[in-house]
Design a protein around this motif. Structure first.
Motif, PDB file in Angstrom:
ATOM      1  N   GLU A 115       0.843  -1.200   0.000  1.00 42.52           N
ATOM      2  CA  GLU A 115       0.000   0.000   0.000  1.00 42.52           C
ATOM      3  C   GLU A 115       0.876   1.247   0.000  1.00 42.52           C
ATOM      4  O   GLU A 115       1.976   1.245   0.539  1.00 42.52           O
ATOM      5  N   GLY A 116       0.349   2.308  -0.596  1.00 44.84           N
ATOM      6  CA  GLY A 116       1.040   3.590  -0.583  1.00 44.84           C
ATOM      7  C   GLY A 116       1.918   3.849  -1.790  1.00 44.84           C
ATOM      8  O   GLY A 116       2.481   4.934  -1.917  1.00 44.84           O
ATOM      9  N   PHE A 117       2.070   2.873  -2.664  1.00 41.78           N
ATOM     10  CA  PHE A 117       2.884   3.058  -3.862  1.00 41.78           C
ATOM     11  C   PHE A 117       1.967   3.177  -5.072  1.00 41.78           C
ATOM     12  O   PHE A 117       1.068   2.364  -5.264  1.00 41.78           O
ATOM     13  N   GLY A 118       2.227   4.184  -5.905  1.00 43.33           N
ATOM     14  CA  GLY A 118       1.453   4.379  -7.119  1.00 43.33           C
ATOM     15  C   GLY A 118       2.030   3.587  -8.271  1.00 43.33           C
ATOM     16  O   GLY A 118       2.954   2.786  -8.113  1.00 43.33           O
ATOM     17  N   THR A 119       1.502   3.843  -9.462  1.00 43.94           N
ATOM     18  CA  THR A 119       1.996   3.142 -10.647  1.00 43.94           C
ATOM     19  C   THR A 119       3.177   3.858 -11.287  1.00 43.94           C
ATOM     20  O   THR A 119       3.903   3.264 -12.074  1.00 43.94           O
ATOM     21  N   GLU A 120       3.355   5.143 -10.933  1.00 44.38           N
ATOM     22  CA  GLU A 120       4.442   5.917 -11.533  1.00 44.38           C
ATOM     23  C   GLU A 120       4.913   6.972 -10.540  1.00 44.38           C
ATOM     24  O   GLU A 120       4.114   7.542  -9.799  1.00 44.38           O
ATOM     25  N   HIS A 121       6.225   7.209 -10.535  1.00 45.58           N
ATOM     26  CA  HIS A 121       6.814   8.238  -9.688  1.00 45.58           C
ATOM     27  C   HIS A 121       7.939   8.896 -10.471  1.00 45.58           C
ATOM     28  O   HIS A 121       8.756   8.204 -11.082  1.00 45.58           O
ATOM     29  N   SER A 122       7.980  10.218 -10.461  1.00 46.05           N
ATOM     30  CA  SER A 122       9.043  10.942 -11.167  1.00 46.05           C
ATOM     31  C   SER A 122       9.833  11.811 -10.199  1.00 46.05           C
ATOM     32  O   SER A 122       9.309  12.275  -9.187  1.00 46.05           O
ATOM     33  N   MET A 123      11.108  12.016 -10.526  1.00 47.19           N
ATOM     34  CA  MET A 123      12.001  12.836  -9.720  1.00 47.19           C
ATOM     35  C   MET A 123      12.889  13.661 -10.644  1.00 47.19           C
ATOM     36  O   MET A 123      13.547  13.118 -11.528  1.00 47.19           O
ATOM     37  N   ASP A 124      12.872  14.970 -10.449  1.00 50.88           N
ATOM     38  CA  ASP A 124      13.781  15.854 -11.176  1.00 50.88           C
ATOM     39  C   ASP A 124      15.139  15.820 -10.501  1.00 50.88           C
ATOM     40  O   ASP A 124      15.232  15.846  -9.271  1.00 50.88           O
ATOM     41  N   SER A 125      16.175  15.770 -11.317  1.00 47.26           N
ATOM     42  CA  SER A 125      17.522  15.654 -10.780  1.00 47.26           C
ATOM     43  C   SER A 125      18.504  16.441 -11.641  1.00 47.26           C
ATOM     44  O   SER A 125      18.132  17.018 -12.663  1.00 47.26           O
ATOM     45  N   THR A 126      19.764  16.427 -11.216  1.00 48.85           N
ATOM     46  CA  THR A 126      20.847  17.109 -11.922  1.00 48.85           C
ATOM     47  C   THR A 126      22.090  16.247 -11.848  1.00 48.85           C
ATOM     48  O   THR A 126      22.401  15.689 -10.782  1.00 48.85           O
ATOM     49  N   ILE A 127      22.800  16.142 -12.954  1.00 49.06           N
ATOM     50  CA  ILE A 127      24.081  15.443 -12.939  1.00 49.06           C
ATOM     51  C   ILE A 127      25.088  16.337 -12.229  1.00 49.06           C
ATOM     52  O   ILE A 127      25.259  17.505 -12.574  1.00 49.06           O
ATOM     53  N   LEU A 128      25.748  15.773 -11.231  1.00 52.80           N
ATOM     54  CA  LEU A 128      26.743  16.521 -10.462  1.00 52.80           C
ATOM     55  C   LEU A 128      28.158  16.259 -10.952  1.00 52.80           C
ATOM     56  O   LEU A 128      29.015  17.140 -10.894  1.00 52.80           O
ATOM     57  N   GLU A 129      28.391  15.026 -11.419  1.00 55.69           N
ATOM     58  CA  GLU A 129      29.727  14.655 -11.892  1.00 55.69           C
ATOM     59  C   GLU A 129      29.584  13.536 -12.907  1.00 55.69           C
ATOM     60  O   GLU A 129      28.770  12.627 -12.729  1.00 55.69           O
ATOM     61  N   ILE A 130      30.398  13.588 -13.957  1.00 60.15           N
ATOM     62  CA  ILE A 130      30.382  12.517 -14.949  1.00 60.15           C
ATOM     63  C   ILE A 130      31.790  12.323 -15.498  1.00 60.15           C
ATOM     64  O   ILE A 130      32.483  13.289 -15.829  1.00 60.15           O
ATOM     65  N   ASP A 131      32.224  11.071 -15.529  1.00 62.18           N
ATOM     66  CA  ASP A 131      33.506  10.673 -16.099  1.00 62.18           C
ATOM     67  C   ASP A 131      33.251   9.340 -16.804  1.00 62.18           C
ATOM     68  O   ASP A 131      33.468   8.260 -16.238  1.00 62.18           O
ATOM     69  N   ALA A 132      32.733   9.434 -18.041  1.00 59.88           N
ATOM     70  CA  ALA A 132      32.330   8.237 -18.788  1.00 59.88           C
ATOM     71  C   ALA A 132      33.545   7.382 -19.113  1.00 59.88           C
ATOM     72  O   ALA A 132      34.588   7.925 -19.471  1.00 59.88           O
ATOM     73  N   PRO A 133      33.450   6.092 -19.025  1.00 59.85           N
ATOM     74  CA  PRO A 133      32.379   5.257 -18.494  1.00 59.85           C
ATOM     75  C   PRO A 133      32.667   4.772 -17.066  1.00 59.85           C
ATOM     76  O   PRO A 133      32.353   3.630 -16.721  1.00 59.85           O
ATOM     77  N   HIS A 134      33.245   5.624 -16.233  1.00 61.33           N
ATOM     78  CA  HIS A 134      33.689   5.177 -14.913  1.00 61.33           C
ATOM     79  C   HIS A 134      32.904   5.727 -13.721  1.00 61.33           C
ATOM     80  O   HIS A 134      32.821   5.060 -12.693  1.00 61.33           O
TER      81      HIS A 134
END
Length: 179
Positions: A77-96
């Protein structure tokens, strides 16, 4: 000792309000990276959403946990069928390395290391607000990562919600009352 071979499936609290979970995956590293960053691949184990691969880039993750496994299991109970969250990439060093914000205060880091044809994935979720969220997040990441392993290995994962409920109870016992 082979660090990639010696991992516990359960997450560990590495510092206050931080949980870390590791998984061993078949390589190559670029394939695993794709499952972290490509919306179509990521939606198979976690959440969909286009992710611009640049620091400070905004993106939205959308979870549809009922679609991750067939059957999905018995949803609490308490969980819907869909949930969204806005976010931001803080750090990226592909592919590590990939770090993104987990609003309102947290952040998630994925680190990938390749060794002998395998990839060690280390997920670290920092600044978890309280014990209740530590249990939900620990069980959630654990189950989502189990599904990722199954998707990459071509095997059938446990129904999502049944696994999540079982793991939440496990984490309640494993993490103790001191969190």
């Amino acid at each position: 000792m082979n660090e990639i071979a010696e991992i516990d499936a359960y997450g560990v609290v590495t510092e206050p309000a931080t949980i870390q979970i590791r998984r061993r995956l078949p390589g190559p590293i670029d394939r695993v990276w794709g499952y972290l960053t490509d919306s179509d691949l990521r939606r198979q184990w976690l959440a969909s959403g286009d992710m611009p691969l640049a620091a400070d880039a905004a993106f939205t993750l959308t979870w549809r946990n009922d679609e991750l496994t067939d059957p999905p299991g018995d949803k609490p109970e308490g969980f819907g069928t869909e949930h969204s969250m806005d976010s931001t990439i803080l750090e990226i060093d592909a592919p590590h390395r990939l770090t993104f914000a987990w609003p309102p205060r947290g952040e998630v880091t994925f680190e990938l290391r390749e060794k002998a044809g395998e990839v060690l994935l280390t997920l670290t979720h920092r600044r978890i607000s309280d014990r209740t969220n530590m249990l939900m997040i620990g069980a959630g990441w654990h189950m989502h990562l189990d599904i990722l392993v199954a998707r990459i290995a071509g095997t059938q994962p446990e129904p999502f919600w049944d696994g999540w409920k079982r793991l939440k109870a496990d984490y309640d016992q494993r993490l103790g009352a001191d969190l």
